[in-house]
Design an enzyme around this catalytic site. Structure first.
Site, PDB file in Angstrom:
ATOM      1  N   SER A  68      -9.953 -36.204  29.394  1.00 23.23           N
ATOM      2  CA  SER A  68      -9.615 -37.321  30.282  1.00 23.23           C
ATOM      3  C   SER A  68     -10.861 -37.995  30.826  1.00 23.23           C
ATOM      4  CB  SER A  68      -8.627 -36.959  31.378  1.00 23.23           C
ATOM      5  OG  SER A  68      -8.065 -38.163  31.877  1.00 23.23           O
ATOM      6  N   HIS A  73     -17.481 -44.010  42.478  1.00 18.70           N
ATOM      7  CA  HIS A  73     -17.877 -45.263  43.119  1.00 18.70           C
ATOM      8  C   HIS A  73     -18.668 -44.831  44.341  1.00 18.70           C
ATOM      9  CE1 HIS A  73     -15.047 -47.416  40.571  1.00 18.70           C
ATOM     10  NE2 HIS A  73     -14.210 -46.434  40.840  1.00 18.70           N
ATOM     11  N   CYS A  88      -7.444 -32.084  31.409  1.00 20.40           N
ATOM     12  CA  CYS A  88      -6.337 -31.305  30.868  1.00 20.40           C
ATOM     13  C   CYS A  88      -6.904 -30.209  29.974  1.00 20.40           C
ATOM     14  CB  CYS A  88      -5.373 -32.211  30.100  1.00 20.40           C
ATOM     15  SG  CYS A  88      -6.143 -33.055  28.711  1.00 20.40           S
TER      16      CYS A  88
END
Length: 124
Positions: A68, A73, A88
């Site tokens: 994934s 930020h 995952c």
């Protein structure tokens, strides 16, 4: 009737505050840190892309994983970083977060954890 649910992975949303501003403004350092975190979690890196907003300003970026992603930020002017870790398979997202916390040494870290998955009945 309850529908079967299979967790596809763990999604950690972390708000890290009270971080030294210099640690949050260096784009190359942030990218290297997220890549190290991904490897520590046992994830396989597919690609990464990071963007600096200028001297002393924040960074935004993502490490795409076979499992994934990890994204960040940063707001150096507020000593704040928003981190999103979704993994995952056998990858361990908590290990990635531990690497980030160790390197950034936030005063506080608030984490929300979600189990993401698929509704087995929707695939039939």
């Amino acid at each position: 009737m309850t529908t079967p649910h299979r967790a596809a992975g763990t999604h950690l949303l972390a708000d890290l505050s009270g971080i030294a501003p210099a640690l949050l403004a260096d784009c190359g350092r942030i990218e290297a840190l997220l890549r190290d975190a991904a490897l520590a979690a046992g994830a396989r890196i597919v690609h990464s892309h990071f963007h600096p907003f200028g001297p002393g300003l924040g960074v935004t970026g993502v490490v795409l994983l076979a499992e994934s992603h990890i994204s960040v930020h940063t707001w150096p002017e507020h000593g704040f970083a928003a981190v999103d870790i979704f993994m995952c398979g056998a990858a361990a997202p908590q290990r990635a977060l531990d690497v980030l916390r160790e390197a950034l040494a936030p005063r506080t870290c608030t984490v929300r954890s979600l189990q993401r998955g698929v509704d087995e009945s929707a695939t039939r």
